[in-house]
Design a protein around this motif. Structure first.
Motif, short mmCIF file in Angstrom:
data_model
loop_
_atom_site.label_atom_id
_atom_site.label_comp_id
_atom_site.label_asym_id
_atom_site.label_seq_id
_atom_site.Cartn_x
_atom_site.Cartn_y
_atom_site.Cartn_z
N GLY A 151 0.79 -1.22 0.00
CA GLY A 151 0.00 0.00 0.00
C GLY A 151 0.83 1.27 0.00
O GLY A 151 0.30 2.36 0.22
N SER A 152 2.14 1.17 -0.21
CA SER A 152 3.02 2.34 -0.23
C SER A 152 3.99 2.26 -1.40
O SER A 152 4.24 1.19 -1.94
N SER A 153 4.53 3.40 -1.73
CA SER A 153 5.58 3.46 -2.74
C SER A 153 6.92 3.49 -2.00
O SER A 153 7.11 4.27 -1.06
N TRP A 154 7.84 2.62 -2.41
CA TRP A 154 9.16 2.52 -1.79
C TRP A 154 10.21 2.87 -2.83
O TRP A 154 10.25 2.29 -3.91
N ARG A 155 11.10 3.82 -2.50
CA ARG A 155 12.17 4.24 -3.41
C ARG A 155 13.48 3.58 -3.02
O ARG A 155 13.84 3.53 -1.84
N VAL A 156 14.22 3.07 -4.00
CA VAL A 156 15.53 2.48 -3.74
C VAL A 156 16.50 3.63 -3.46
O VAL A 156 16.82 4.41 -4.35
N SER A 157 16.96 3.74 -2.22
CA SER A 157 17.84 4.85 -1.85
C SER A 157 19.30 4.44 -1.74
O SER A 157 20.18 5.28 -1.85
N GLU A 158 19.57 3.17 -1.49
CA GLU A 158 20.95 2.69 -1.39
C GLU A 158 21.03 1.27 -1.93
O GLU A 158 20.14 0.47 -1.69
N ILE A 159 22.12 0.99 -2.61
CA ILE A 159 22.42 -0.38 -3.04
C ILE A 159 23.85 -0.66 -2.59
O ILE A 159 24.76 0.11 -2.90
N GLY A 160 24.03 -1.73 -1.85
CA GLY A 160 25.35 -2.11 -1.37
C GLY A 160 25.75 -3.46 -1.94
O GLY A 160 25.10 -4.46 -1.66
N ILE A 161 26.80 -3.45 -2.75
CA ILE A 161 27.27 -4.70 -3.35
C ILE A 161 28.75 -4.83 -3.03
O ILE A 161 29.53 -3.92 -3.29
N SER A 162 29.12 -5.95 -2.45
CA SER A 162 30.50 -6.21 -2.08
C SER A 162 31.06 -7.32 -2.97
O SER A 162 30.32 -8.21 -3.40
N GLU A 163 32.34 -7.26 -3.23
CA GLU A 163 32.97 -8.32 -4.02
C GLU A 163 33.38 -9.50 -3.13
O GLU A 163 33.85 -10.50 -3.63
N SER A 164 33.17 -9.37 -1.84
CA SER A 164 33.51 -10.43 -0.89
C SER A 164 32.32 -11.37 -0.73
O SER A 164 31.18 -10.95 -0.60
N ARG A 165 32.58 -12.65 -0.72
CA ARG A 165 31.51 -13.64 -0.53
C ARG A 165 30.96 -13.61 0.89
O ARG A 165 29.85 -14.06 1.13
N THR A 166 31.74 -13.10 1.85
CA THR A 166 31.28 -13.07 3.23
C THR A 166 30.37 -11.88 3.51
O THR A 166 29.69 -11.87 4.52
N GLN A 167 30.37 -10.88 2.65
CA GLN A 167 29.52 -9.70 2.83
C GLN A 167 28.37 -9.75 1.84
O GLN A 167 28.57 -9.56 0.66
N PRO A 168 27.14 -9.99 2.30
CA PRO A 168 26.02 -10.09 1.37
C PRO A 168 25.64 -8.71 0.81
O PRO A 168 25.94 -7.68 1.41
N ALA A 169 24.96 -8.72 -0.32
CA ALA A 169 24.45 -7.48 -0.92
C ALA A 169 23.33 -6.93 -0.04
O ALA A 169 22.70 -7.67 0.72
N SER A 170 23.07 -5.64 -0.14
CA SER A 170 22.00 -5.03 0.62
C SER A 170 21.32 -3.95 -0.21
O SER A 170 21.89 -3.44 -1.17
N VAL A 171 20.10 -3.63 0.19
CA VAL A 171 19.35 -2.55 -0.47
C VAL A 171 18.54 -1.85 0.61
O VAL A 171 18.05 -2.48 1.55
N THR A 172 18.45 -0.52 0.49
CA THR A 172 17.65 0.27 1.42
C THR A 172 16.53 0.92 0.64
O THR A 172 16.76 1.54 -0.40
N LEU A 173 15.32 0.76 1.16
CA LEU A 173 14.13 1.35 0.54
C LEU A 173 13.56 2.40 1.49
O LEU A 173 13.49 2.17 2.70
N MET A 174 13.15 3.54 0.93
CA MET A 174 12.54 4.60 1.72
C MET A 174 11.08 4.76 1.27
O MET A 174 10.81 4.83 0.07
N ARG A 175 10.17 4.82 2.24
CA ARG A 175 8.75 4.99 1.92
C ARG A 175 8.50 6.38 1.36
O ARG A 175 9.03 7.36 1.85
N GLY A 176 7.72 6.43 0.31
CA GLY A 176 7.38 7.73 -0.29
C GLY A 176 8.51 8.25 -1.14
O GLY A 176 8.61 7.92 -2.30
N GLY A 177 9.40 8.99 -0.56
CA GLY A 177 10.58 9.54 -1.23
C GLY A 177 10.41 9.86 -2.70
O GLY A 177 9.78 9.14 -3.41
N GLU A 178 10.92 10.97 -3.13
CA GLU A 178 10.77 11.37 -4.54
C GLU A 178 12.02 11.21 -5.31
O GLU A 178 13.07 11.09 -4.91
#
Length: 140
Positions: free
Chosen positions: A113-140
């Protein structure tokens, strides 16, 4: 004069030893009741936090509009680290079939029921550090 020099030297050594012993005893007494250091405030907040959702690869978080009873599960299921990084987020509504979204930085996802904007993407080349993504509600 040599008697006085030796006496001064012994006196200085005794004072230094007493001071060192006092400092050591004081440090040991302080360390016994010392509280654990607080975690760093810069640590990532995983899951849902107000209008922010942070996902790690392979983990999920439930999002819903205020007052809604049916949350949607979001999971970061993949990523691509090209010139413009993208993430693949799978949305699973309750009792429904999963839908995959491929999103870049700044893209929007409609979920819970909300719009979520991709505000951060974290990608590491290390297998021990998983990828991450941050979503912000609303945000333009």
């Amino acid at each position: 004069m040599t008697v006085f020099d030796a006496a001064r030297r012994i006196r200085r050594i005794a004072i230094a030893a007493a001071a060192a012993a006092a400092l050591t005893a004081g440090a040991a007494a302080c360390a016994q009741g010392a509280p654990e250091p607080a975690p760093s405030s810069s640590a990532p907040v995983l899951g849902v936090d107000n209008d922010r959702v942070q996902l790690l690869e392979g983990t999920s978080a439930s999002v819903a509009a205020e007052g809604a009873d049916d949350p949607i599960e979001l999971e970061l299921t993949g990523y691509e680290d090209d010139t413009e990084p993208t993430v693949v987020i799978t949305a699973v509504p309750p009792g429904g079939s999963p839908t995959e979204y491929t999103l870049s930085l700044g893209d929007h996802l409609e979920a819970g029921g909300s719009s979520w904007r991709v505000s951060e993407i974290g990608i590491s080349e290390s297998r021990t550090q998983p990828a991450s993504v941050t979503l912000m509600r609303g945000g333009e």
